[in-house]
Motif scaffolding. Structure first.
Motif, PDB file in Angstrom:
ATOM      1  N   ARG A 169     102.646  30.509  29.616  1.00 29.55           N
ATOM      2  CA  ARG A 169     102.588  30.314  31.062  1.00 29.55           C
ATOM      3  C   ARG A 169     102.197  31.610  31.816  1.00 29.55           C
ATOM      4  NH1 ARG A 169     105.790  26.655  33.516  1.00 29.55           N
ATOM      5  NH2 ARG A 169     107.040  26.597  31.633  1.00 29.55           N
ATOM      6  N   THR A 170     102.851  32.734  31.485  1.00 28.44           N
ATOM      7  CA  THR A 170     102.736  33.942  32.319  1.00 28.44           C
ATOM      8  C   THR A 170     101.298  34.453  32.503  1.00 28.44           C
ATOM      9  OG1 THR A 170     104.962  34.501  31.656  1.00 28.44           O
ATOM     10  CG2 THR A 170     103.679  36.269  32.662  1.00 28.44           C
TER      11      THR A 170
ATOM     12  N   TYR B 175      88.707  33.865  32.440  1.00 27.13           N
ATOM     13  CA  TYR B 175      89.731  34.371  31.524  1.00 27.13           C
ATOM     14  C   TYR B 175      90.054  33.248  30.540  1.00 27.13           C
ATOM     15  CZ  TYR B 175      94.360  35.526  29.794  1.00 27.13           C
ATOM     16  OH  TYR B 175      95.446  35.764  28.976  1.00 27.13           O
ATOM     17  N   ILE B 176      89.941  33.547  29.234  1.00 25.59           N
ATOM     18  CA  ILE B 176      90.266  32.516  28.240  1.00 25.59           C
ATOM     19  C   ILE B 176      91.760  32.559  27.945  1.00 25.59           C
ATOM     20  CG2 ILE B 176      89.897  31.676  25.885  1.00 25.59           C
ATOM     21  CD1 ILE B 176      87.183  32.969  25.847  1.00 25.59           C
ATOM     22  N   SER B 177      92.408  31.422  28.102  1.00 25.94           N
ATOM     23  CA  SER B 177      93.820  31.347  27.742  1.00 25.94           C
ATOM     24  C   SER B 177      93.921  31.353  26.209  1.00 25.94           C
ATOM     25  CB  SER B 177      94.419  30.059  28.320  1.00 25.94           C
ATOM     26  OG  SER B 177      95.669  29.805  27.733  1.00 25.94           O
ATOM     27  N   VAL B 178      94.537  32.408  25.667  1.00 31.26           N
ATOM     28  CA  VAL B 178      94.685  32.507  24.199  1.00 31.26           C
ATOM     29  C   VAL B 178      96.005  31.843  23.816  1.00 31.26           C
ATOM     30  CG1 VAL B 178      94.820  34.081  22.227  1.00 31.26           C
ATOM     31  CG2 VAL B 178      93.352  34.660  24.170  1.00 31.26           C
ATOM     32  N   SER B 179      95.896  30.797  23.009  1.00 31.61           N
ATOM     33  CA  SER B 179      97.076  30.010  22.642  1.00 31.61           C
ATOM     34  C   SER B 179      97.856  30.642  21.500  1.00 31.61           C
ATOM     35  CB  SER B 179      96.630  28.616  22.185  1.00 31.61           C
ATOM     36  OG  SER B 179      95.949  27.954  23.211  1.00 31.61           O
ATOM     37  N   HIS B 180      99.099  30.200  21.357  1.00 31.52           N
ATOM     38  CA  HIS B 180      99.875  30.505  20.152  1.00 31.52           C
ATOM     39  C   HIS B 180      99.704  29.331  19.189  1.00 31.52           C
ATOM     40  CE1 HIS B 180     101.784  33.435  22.745  1.00 31.52           C
ATOM     41  NE2 HIS B 180     102.408  33.945  21.691  1.00 31.52           N
TER      42      HIS B 180
ATOM     43  N   ASN C   2      96.797  35.395  36.160  1.00 34.85           N
ATOM     44  CA  ASN C   2      95.354  35.424  36.400  1.00 34.85           C
ATOM     45  C   ASN C   2      94.956  34.517  37.559  1.00 34.85           C
ATOM     46  OD1 ASN C   2      93.554  37.083  34.509  1.00 34.85           O
ATOM     47  ND2 ASN C   2      95.236  36.392  33.213  1.00 34.85           N
ATOM     48  N   LEU C   3      95.512  33.330  37.599  1.00 33.43           N
ATOM     49  CA  LEU C   3      95.180  32.395  38.686  1.00 33.43           C
ATOM     50  C   LEU C   3      95.563  33.003  40.042  1.00 33.43           C
ATOM     51  CD1 LEU C   3      96.329  29.046  37.031  1.00 33.43           C
ATOM     52  CD2 LEU C   3      93.973  29.661  37.613  1.00 33.43           C
ATOM     53  N   GLU C   4      96.711  33.660  40.072  1.00 35.79           N
ATOM     54  CA  GLU C   4      97.182  34.272  41.322  1.00 35.79           C
ATOM     55  C   GLU C   4      96.262  35.400  41.785  1.00 35.79           C
ATOM     56  OE1 GLU C   4      99.633  33.616  43.571  1.00 35.79           O
ATOM     57  OE2 GLU C   4      99.856  31.712  42.521  1.00 35.79           O
ATOM     58  N   LYS C   5      95.575  36.010  40.802  1.00 38.36           N
ATOM     59  CA  LYS C   5      94.622  37.094  41.157  1.00 38.36           C
ATOM     60  C   LYS C   5      93.244  36.529  41.499  1.00 38.36           C
ATOM     61  CE  LYS C   5      95.036  39.505  37.346  1.00 38.36           C
ATOM     62  NZ  LYS C   5      94.964  40.409  36.237  1.00 38.36           N
ATOM     63  N   ASN C   6      93.163  35.209  41.688  1.00 38.25           N
ATOM     64  CA  ASN C   6      91.895  34.510  41.955  1.00 38.25           C
ATOM     65  C   ASN C   6      90.958  34.511  40.759  1.00 38.25           C
ATOM     66  OD1 ASN C   6      92.611  33.830  44.531  1.00 38.25           O
ATOM     67  ND2 ASN C   6      91.744  35.698  45.405  1.00 38.25           N
TER      68      ASN C   6
ATOM     69  N   GLN D 246     111.235  28.688  27.084  1.00 41.54           N
ATOM     70  CA  GLN D 246     110.385  28.040  28.113  1.00 41.54           C
ATOM     71  C   GLN D 246     109.178  28.894  28.472  1.00 41.54           C
ATOM     72  OE1 GLN D 246     112.984  26.799  31.316  1.00 41.54           O
ATOM     73  NE2 GLN D 246     113.613  25.066  30.089  1.00 41.54           N
ATOM     74  N   GLU D 247     108.572  29.485  27.444  1.00 44.70           N
ATOM     75  CA  GLU D 247     107.421  30.356  27.709  1.00 44.70           C
ATOM     76  C   GLU D 247     106.098  29.589  27.758  1.00 44.70           C
ATOM     77  OE1 GLU D 247     107.303  34.164  26.132  1.00 44.70           O
ATOM     78  OE2 GLU D 247     109.475  34.346  25.986  1.00 44.70           O
ATOM     79  N   PHE D 248     106.131  28.299  27.380  1.00 45.89           N
ATOM     80  CA  PHE D 248     104.876  27.542  27.342  1.00 45.89           C
ATOM     81  C   PHE D 248     104.657  26.705  28.604  1.00 45.89           C
ATOM     82  CE2 PHE D 248     105.455  27.808  22.568  1.00 45.89           C
ATOM     83  CZ  PHE D 248     104.438  28.723  22.395  1.00 45.89           C
TER      84      PHE D 248
END
Ligand code: ADP
Ligand code: 5GP
Length: 210
Positions: free
Chosen positions: A86-87, A34-39, A92-96, A69-71
């Motif tokens: 963050r969310t 999963y690619i973390s899409v940044s702001h 995604n990490l929690e879903k392995n 504190q969303e980052f």
């Protein structure tokens, strides 16, 4: 050592133009990351789409996200702000699900210092030479030669951060570089042997900054 939970986090950083965005996309496609899409507050390039490459936001919106504190991390890079939400990362990490990040050294430091419960592997990508880097930057930012020149000026400072990464990989041939990263991730996850020559990397950095 305590067992790490969930998916793994892989960070790719590099001086601008070395090829990390290209490599992140390739790694995600071939390894289902999963690619973390940044702001970012930067303006989109011609081929970039909102929500896919970045979430393009105003300064005001970025400040609001910081305040809420969303980052997971954020930083100012080349006069613009960039941040990782963050969310979606944690979900995604929690879903392995493994997550890959294209962020600069400031963001990599912040995530490293958080000592999260997920396995973290960090890569610093280098160009084969400054000449090749300038060609890549000029091709990508054709519209604006000043951008390429500005980013070249930053190179000598950015490259010094190589020392804080787990692995440094040279992006000469794209496929070779991709395979090297893939093998190192695999070795880290499965405790296999690592094909990695630290002295070679050190010599390459010295050549780049001499
Ligand atoms: P970064 O994200 O590090 O700033 P990019 O992934 O945007 O860099 O790559 C910069 C430019 O170089 C892009 O136009 C990309 O297509 C090109 N590029 C990336 N890797 C290679 C490579 N191994 N060989 C040739 N061109 C490359
Ligand atoms: P670009 O403008 O070329 O897309 O990115 C410029 C720099 O910002 C690159 O080094 C890229 O890795 C970094 N960057 C992109 N997103 C983030 C982010 O969310 N956080 C941080 N710290 N850096 C980022």
């Amino acid at each position: 050592m305590p067992q790490k939970k969930g998916g793994i986090m892989v960070i790719l950083s590099s001086p601008s133009g070395a090829g990390k965005t290209t490599l992140v996309k390739l790694l995600a496609k071939k390894n289902n990351f999963y690619i973390s899409v940044s702001h970012t507050t930067r303006k989109p390039r011609l081929n970039e789409a909102d929500g896919k490459d970045y979430f393009f936001v105003t300064d005001e919106e970025f400040k609001r996200l910081i305040k809420n504190q969303e980052f997971l991390e954020y930083a100012k890079v080349f006069d613009n702000y960039y941040g990782t939400s963050r969310t979606p990362v944690i979900q995604n990490l929690e879903k392995n699900q493994n997550v890959i990040f294209d962020i600069d050294w400031q963001g990599a430091d912040q995530i490293k210092n958080k000592k999260m419960d997920y396995k973290l592997i960090t890569f610093f990508i280098l160009p084969p030479s400054k000449k090749v880097l300038f060609e890549r930057l000029s091709n990508r930012d054709m519209k604006d030669k000043l951008i390429a020149e500005e980013r070249m000026k930053q190179f000598d400072r950015d490259v010094l951060h190589w020392i804080n990464y787990d692995y440094i990989v040279i992006n000469d041939n794209l496929e070779d570089c991709f395979l090297k990263i893939q093998k190192l991730i695999d070795a880290e996850v499965n405790n296999g042997s690592r094909d990695y020559d630290k002295d070679f990397v050190k010599n390459h950095v010295e050549k780049l900054i001499s």
